[in-house]
Scaffold this active site. Sequence first.
Site, PDB file in Angstrom:
ATOM      1  N   VAL A 101       0.838  -1.202   0.000  1.00  0.00           N
ATOM      2  CA  VAL A 101       0.000   0.000   0.000  1.00  0.00           C
ATOM      3  C   VAL A 101       0.873   1.253   0.000  1.00  0.00           C
ATOM      4  O   VAL A 101       0.620   2.206  -0.742  1.00  0.00           O
ATOM      5  CB  VAL A 101      -0.986  -0.005   1.192  1.00  0.00           C
ATOM      6  CG1 VAL A 101      -1.781   1.292   1.252  1.00  0.00           C
ATOM      7  CG2 VAL A 101      -1.929  -1.197   1.093  1.00  0.00           C
ATOM      8  N   CYS A 102       1.923   1.253   0.800  1.00  0.00           N
ATOM      9  CA  CYS A 102       2.815   2.419   0.878  1.00  0.00           C
ATOM     10  C   CYS A 102       3.464   2.712  -0.473  1.00  0.00           C
ATOM     11  O   CYS A 102       3.597   3.866  -0.867  1.00  0.00           O
ATOM     12  CB  CYS A 102       3.906   2.192   1.915  1.00  0.00           C
ATOM     13  SG  CYS A 102       3.287   2.048   3.586  1.00  0.00           S
ATOM     14  N   SER A 103       3.850   1.673  -1.170  1.00  0.00           N
ATOM     15  CA  SER A 103       4.474   1.871  -2.485  1.00  0.00           C
ATOM     16  C   SER A 103       3.519   2.581  -3.436  1.00  0.00           C
ATOM     17  O   SER A 103       3.920   3.484  -4.174  1.00  0.00           O
ATOM     18  CB  SER A 103       4.910   0.523  -3.069  1.00  0.00           C
ATOM     19  OG  SER A 103       5.864  -0.087  -2.227  1.00  0.00           O
TER      20      SER A 103
ATOM     21  N   LEU B 247       3.175   6.388  -2.234  1.00  0.00           N
ATOM     22  CA  LEU B 247       4.317   7.235  -2.572  1.00  0.00           C
ATOM     23  C   LEU B 247       4.324   7.537  -4.065  1.00  0.00           C
ATOM     24  O   LEU B 247       4.578   8.677  -4.484  1.00  0.00           O
ATOM     25  CB  LEU B 247       5.622   6.570  -2.146  1.00  0.00           C
ATOM     26  CG  LEU B 247       5.847   6.552  -0.630  1.00  0.00           C
ATOM     27  CD1 LEU B 247       6.951   5.585  -0.265  1.00  0.00           C
ATOM     28  CD2 LEU B 247       6.158   7.930  -0.111  1.00  0.00           C
TER      29      LEU B 247
END
Length: 185
Positions: free
Chosen positions: A12-14, A17
């Site tokens: 999810v973070c990828s 960002l």
Amino acid sequence: MLFSHPKDFTPVCSTELSRTAALKPEFDKRNTKVMGLSVDSVGDHAMWENDIGDVAKHFNGAPLNFPLIADNDKKVAELYGMIHPGELDNLTIRSVFIIGPDKKIKLILSYPMSTGRNFDEIVRVIDSLKLTASHKVATPANWKRGDNVIIVPAVKDDEAKKLFPDGWKTVKPYIREVKHQDLEK
């Protein structure tokens, strides 16, 4: 805008960002600096940056183009209350902090680790914050740039006549609606 990520190399973070990188021109137009934060090291961030560039192709994003803070001692995460209670002490909450030019926090949003943030909503909030800081108005529910706004209750009608010479629509005695375009004259 400061936003935290639970850990490098997480799915999810990828996507977040990458999406933020794609929206960077919108943040730049609003004179908003963007910084990400993760409790991993600079070396891990450098390796993760390549993955983010690959992810961009699949999730309407762009390669990383803003700073990503390496907070491996967790000083910033602990200062801002970003550590997940009851989770591993090296996973930060998926938080967003909008900090105004006066160095005060204007907005805090926190999401569960499983839910990606809506960065279009964050841009919308920044638009609202900028508008309401420069005019004596508030933005109603689901407001988008260009929609009508509400004159704040602290502004009495005599003052409102000077501030909004084109007038307003009175919905209720405490709700006076004015056109957004009238503020940009």
